[in-house]
Design an enzyme around this catalytic site. Structure first.
Site, PDB file in Angstrom:
ATOM      1  N   GLU A 472     -28.537  14.508 -13.782  1.00 18.80           N
ATOM      2  CA  GLU A 472     -27.887  13.524 -14.631  1.00 18.80           C
ATOM      3  C   GLU A 472     -28.435  13.664 -16.054  1.00 18.80           C
ATOM      4  O   GLU A 472     -27.848  14.317 -16.879  1.00 18.80           O
ATOM      5  CB  GLU A 472     -28.096  12.118 -14.046  1.00 18.80           C
ATOM      6  CG  GLU A 472     -27.177  11.106 -14.714  1.00 18.80           C
ATOM      7  CD  GLU A 472     -26.833   9.921 -13.826  1.00 18.80           C
ATOM      8  OE1 GLU A 472     -27.211   9.898 -12.656  1.00 18.80           O
ATOM      9  OE2 GLU A 472     -26.169   8.993 -14.342  1.00 18.80           O
ATOM     10  N   GLU A 743     -36.130   3.196 -11.659  1.00 23.91           N
ATOM     11  CA  GLU A 743     -34.741   2.758 -11.814  1.00 23.91           C
ATOM     12  C   GLU A 743     -34.459   1.508 -10.974  1.00 23.91           C
ATOM     13  O   GLU A 743     -33.748   0.606 -11.410  1.00 23.91           O
ATOM     14  CB  GLU A 743     -33.816   3.897 -11.358  1.00 23.91           C
ATOM     15  CG  GLU A 743     -32.344   3.590 -11.442  1.00 23.91           C
ATOM     16  CD  GLU A 743     -31.488   4.813 -11.083  1.00 23.91           C
ATOM     17  OE1 GLU A 743     -31.993   5.697 -10.368  1.00 23.91           O
ATOM     18  OE2 GLU A 743     -30.342   4.878 -11.537  1.00 23.91           O
TER      19      GLU A 743
HETATM   20  C1  RAM Z   1     -26.556   5.604 -13.554  1.00 23.26           C
HETATM   21  C2  RAM Z   1     -27.459   5.930 -14.679  1.00 23.26           C
HETATM   22  C3  RAM Z   1     -27.708   4.855 -15.700  1.00 23.26           C
HETATM   23  C4  RAM Z   1     -26.780   3.710 -15.624  1.00 23.26           C
HETATM   24  C5  RAM Z   1     -25.448   4.066 -15.053  1.00 23.26           C
HETATM   25  C6  RAM Z   1     -24.497   2.908 -14.977  1.00 23.26           C
HETATM   26  O1  RAM Z   1     -25.933   6.768 -13.125  1.00 23.26           O
HETATM   27  O2  RAM Z   1     -28.655   6.435 -14.185  1.00 23.26           O
HETATM   28  O3  RAM Z   1     -29.021   4.402 -15.706  1.00 23.26           O
HETATM   29  O4  RAM Z   1     -26.647   3.198 -16.913  1.00 23.26           O
HETATM   30  O5  RAM Z   1     -25.575   4.646 -13.799  1.00 23.26           O
END
Ligand code: RAM
Length: 898
Positions: A472, A743
């Site tokens: 990502e 996260e």
């Molecule tokens: C995920 C990303 C990010 C977020 C989006 C909506 O894939 O890691 O942190 O902002 O989703």
């Protein structure tokens, strides 16, 4: 010498920058003073195209003595500036008593290439015979040339489609990594400038060589395994100017005379790692006289040069080298190195092994329950380096065009027992200036601050990314938006965000909608979520607030306005945003089973952000003097507030949604007045208490939750929240071994199992946005927004934070600010403040009484530097001029903490 003196001058935030393309570079200076309450009353800037500033020097700009207290970002208004020219400048100032300072030291800036006319080189790529059989390899291109005689000056301007590294006469050019960086390549491509005079051999044969990799331009990008997102041909464009002592200039450029080949790097991808066969090294490939008869020709590539811009942000560099802390065998029998820190960059190693020995390094962030390495969360990103030894003595290596997010490295094929000495983790990110520190008496909070800083370092690699490890690593707008204020405490981020915001503007859709990620590399419909697209407004405003940078506001103003207009055109009601796709309170813990999206209604979040962005647009319009807009959007704002109340708040002050985030947003964005405000705040407290003092918020609520509590009289609860050590909390992750921000609150569950493979980054700065609350609400280092960039500082320290001491420092554009407090027993505290010259501060000290404090050992009324003092709402209020202050309490105070 009394009065103000100039400590240093800067141009465009930098010392002696080279390769600028702004026609109006801006100057700032830092002042020192030997007296308190020192203010600048006037300045004078002079600029010339030579360095001596004698009587006879022809100036290209002289402001004369100009009455002004401005010392930050004053734009050049002199003669037109020429490409490749160097200019010198100096500054002097006067203090408020009229004392004149010495001239500053003479500094310079240098222009780069300024437009299409300056570009005479051709884009080149290797011959098809090189590319076709080895499409994954890193290509090499080279050229011999002669340097006729003594060189006065040499500059190299270079960029590429793909990533490049350069060598001159066998030596690496510069120390920048992943050049030319990542921008919205369709619109903007950066050129780097290098001073290479020291690398040339006078009067002799010379050679230049470039390596060219896929990088962001054509490598794998995003989780759908897409590649060639910007184009399918790598290419190099370069001009080397050699200015001779005799006054002539020669230009070496990319053209059809270069030669091409592949080299030892057989594969290099940002996500996947690098495959390197040292047996294929040709050590002198960038030296003169190499027999390149077996090298192929190059082809010219037809590609535009009208998107070229000079480097805007700081370069990406290796900023630190860390040693691994241990190496051991996992239960699965694998040999694993522990860097002791989840870091981003590359592993450098030294090894001695027979030719052909294959070493494989696999990089991961965490270990699983059993203590084995866990790579599930990387998804398709391989993060694997393969090195084949050439033999014949010690050799060393680190990847070139790939970076890894990792704490642990699995070693395979290592000859014998690995010694820790053989390895170093090279930490790599945009080389921003460190500006902030926070420390307190709670070791876990200090670890939290460290995790936030590491999260910022790892994810500010040219673009503010969500994460640095899985497939990502994209410039997610929402993440950047929630984190920017914290980011601006820890590091100087003005150039970094200026660059990224220009990309945002370039990628913004015609209707004003903003892509989810910048640079935009996702799909046609991946635009427009509330709190994500609002980055278009929040980020320029924050850069203005923190650095006083009006140019960012000016440049982004259309983009800010377009976003607000877009939102306005979207909703079914012009003042509610109640449709479209939204990420909502992303990853909120109140989400339904199996959903990423928290329980807070999306239209409530979207309407709150609509109001917030509109309010910031009004402020921006006022700063820029766009009074019509200020009025018009002021009216829009009022309407949104009304529509919000209508839709979501009952007449008695209840909210139509029952989540923490739903209560946080209207409170923090000022959508409600007393008494509704008090009622909302109380209910928010109930919701937090229902969770036994824990949060349930996601990306949208978390950044503001603690502020909402502190600002509305519940600091004690905010303190409890941040000091929780069990799940879910910031410190819980630390107990699980986190050295960066996760996260998910439950990235690793209490039993050691993982939340999920699918989306589980251990280096995601969004929840690190608590950082600005630590600086502002605990240590009390804040600004009064009426005079941005900390021209007017606000000290609001909170010894009632359950700590023995807290201290923060911040290197502002005016100089160092410091706010500290420590308890001295008996419910008393001592405070220390530092206020830089040309600023003033207001200190608000809860529970202190005028007669019961001493400032630098003196009565308040007699203390030097105190401009005003009074008591209001149980606060002692002091207005302070520049200088250092120590404010101690006598034993008669009725302070509230122990
Ligand atoms: C995920 C990303 C990010 C977020 C989006 C909506 O894939 O890691 O942190 O902002 O989703």
């Amino acid at each position: 010498m009394t009065g103000l003196q100039i400590v240093y001058v800067r141009c465009e935030y930098r010392d002696n920058p080279i390769g600028l393309d702004t026609r109006k570079p801006r100057f700032s200076w830092l002042l020192s003073s030997d007296s308190r309450h020192a203010l600048q009353s006037a300045y004078r800037i002079q600029a010339a195209d030579r360095a001596d500033f004698s009587e006879t020097t022809l100036l290209i700009w002289d402001t004369q003595k100009l009455e002004s207290d401005r010392s930050v970002l004053i734009a050049y208004e002199g003669e037109p500036l020429k490409a490749r020219s160097r200019y010198y400048y100096r500054v002097k100032v006067w203090d408020q008593e009229g004392h004149e300072s010495d001239w500053s030291e003479i500094a310079f800036w240098e222009m780069g290439l300024l437009g299409l006319d300056d570009w005479t080189a051709d884009w080149i790529t290797p011959d098809a015979s090189v590319i076709d059989p080895y499409a994954d390899a890193v290509f090499l291109m080279r050229k011999d040339f002669t340097v006729r005689e003594a060189v006065r000056n040499a500059r190299l301007y270079v960029t590429s489609l793909g990533l490049y590294e350069l060598e001159l006469n066998g030596l690496r050019v510069g120390n920048a990594e992943y050049t030319p960086g990542w921008t919205s390549y369709k619109y903007r491509l950066q050129v780097q400038t290098y001073d290479v005079a020291g690398l040339l051999c006078e009067g002799n044969g010379n050679a230049i060589g470039a390596s060219l990799a896929n990088g962001w331009y054509k490598g794998y990008l995003g989780w759908k395994q897409q590649r060639n997102l910007y184009g399918d041909t790598r290419a190099l464009l370069l001009q080397l100017y050699i200015d001779y002592e005799d006054g002539t200039t020669e230009v070496i450029r990319t053209d059809g005379s270069w030669k091409s080949n592949t080299g030892p790097i057989r594969l290099s991808e940002l996500y996947h790692g690098e495959t390197y066969d040292a047996r294929m090294e040709q050590f002198d490939w960038s030296c003169h006289g190499l027999d390149d008869t077996k090298w192929a020709a190059v082809s010219l590539v037809s590609h535009t040069k009208d998107k070229l811009i000079m480097q805007e942000s700081e370069l990406v560099r290796i900023t630190q080298r860390i040693k691994p802390v241990s190496v051991w065998k996992t239960p699965a029998g694998e040999t694993v190195l522990d860097m002791g820190q989840n870091m981003v960059g590359r592993l450098h190693f030294r090894v001695e092994a027979p030719a052909g020995t294959q070493i494989t390094l696999q990089h991961v962030e965490v270990l699983d329950q059993a203590g084995n390495i866990y790579s599930g969360n990387l998804r398709t990103a391989k993060q694997t380096v393969q090195y084949t030894c050439k033999g014949g003595g010690e050799e060393s290596y680190e990847p070139h065009f790939s970076f890894q997010g990792f704490r642990y490295v699995k070693l395979e094929g290592w000859p014998g027992e690995p010694s820790l000495d053989a390895f170093a983790g090279h930490v790599i990110h945009t080389d921003m200036e460190p500006t902030g520190t926070f420390e307190c008496s709670h070791p876990l909070l200090n670890q939290l601050q460290s995790n936030i800083v590491w999260g910022q370092r790892g994810n500010f690699l040219d673009v503010p990314t969500d994460c640095p490890q899985r497939d990502e690593r994209l410039g997610w707008t929402g993440d950047a938006q929630v984190f920017i204020r914290t980011a601006a405490f820890n590091f100087g981020v003005a150039p970094f965000f200026t660059k990224w915001l220009r990309d945002l503007k370039a990628d913004q859709r015609e209707d004003g909608s903003v892509p989810f990620v910048i640079p935009h590399v996702l799909g046609e419909t991946d635009y427009g979520s509330a709190a994500w697209g609002d980055a278009a407004v929040v980020c320029p405003w924050t850069v203005y607030l923190c650095y006083g940078d009006k140019q960012v506001l000016e440049e982004q103003y259309d983009s800010m306005k377009a976003w607000v207009d877009y939102v306005r055109s979207e909703g079914e009601d012009p003042y509610l945003w109640n449709n479209g796709f939204h990420f909502g309170d992303w990853l909120g813990l109140d989400a339904k089973e199996g959903s990423y999206i928290g329980a807070t209604p999306k239209d409530l979040i979207a309407t709150c952000f609509f109001a917030y962005s509109t309010s910031l647009l009004v402020k921006a319009a006022k700063v820029l003097g766009y009074s019509e807009d200020a009025e018009r959007y002021g009216h829009v704002y009022e309407q949104i507030v009304g529509a919000f109340a209508n839709e979501f708040i009952t007449p008695s002050g209840r909210l139509a949604a029952h989540t923490q985030t739903a209560y946080v947003l209207p409170l923090i964005f000022g959508l409600v007045d007393a008494p509704v405000k008090e009622r909302l705040a109380r209910t928010l407290v109930d919701y937090v208490e229902e969770q036994d003092g824990h949060l349930t918020t996601g990306f949208v609520g978390t950044p503001y939750l603690s502020h909402a509590l502190t600002d509305h009289g519940y600091h004690d609860l905010a303190v409890r929240l941040v000091q929780q050590e069990d799940y879910p909390s910031w410190l819980y992750a630390i107990h699980q071994g986190a050295t960066t921000i996760w996260e998910h609150w439950d990235g690793i569950k209490p039993d050691g199992s993982f939340w999920s493979d699918r989306m589980n980054s251990y280096n995601h700065y969004a929840y690190g946005s608590i950082g600005d609350w630590l600086y502002r609400a605990v240590a009390g280092l804040d600004m009064d927004e009426t005079e941005p960039a900390y021209k007017r500082i606000l000290f609001r320290p909170r010894p009632d934070s359950g700590l023995d001491y807290a201290k923060a420092s911040y290197q502002s554009v005016y100089g160092k600010i410091r706010s500290e407090w420590y308890k001295t027993g008996g419910g008393l505290a001592t405070y220390e403040f530092e206020v830089p010259p040309n600023t003033t501060a207001t200190a608000l000290l809860r529970g202190l009484k005028l007669e019961a404090v001493r400032v630098n050992g003196e009565l308040v009324s007699e203390a030097a530097g105190v401009i005003e003092a009074g008591e209001q709402e149980e606060m002692l209020q002091l207005r302070l001029g520049s200088g250092s202050y120590r404010i101690s309490q006598l034993h008669t105070s009725d302070a509230e903490w122990d």
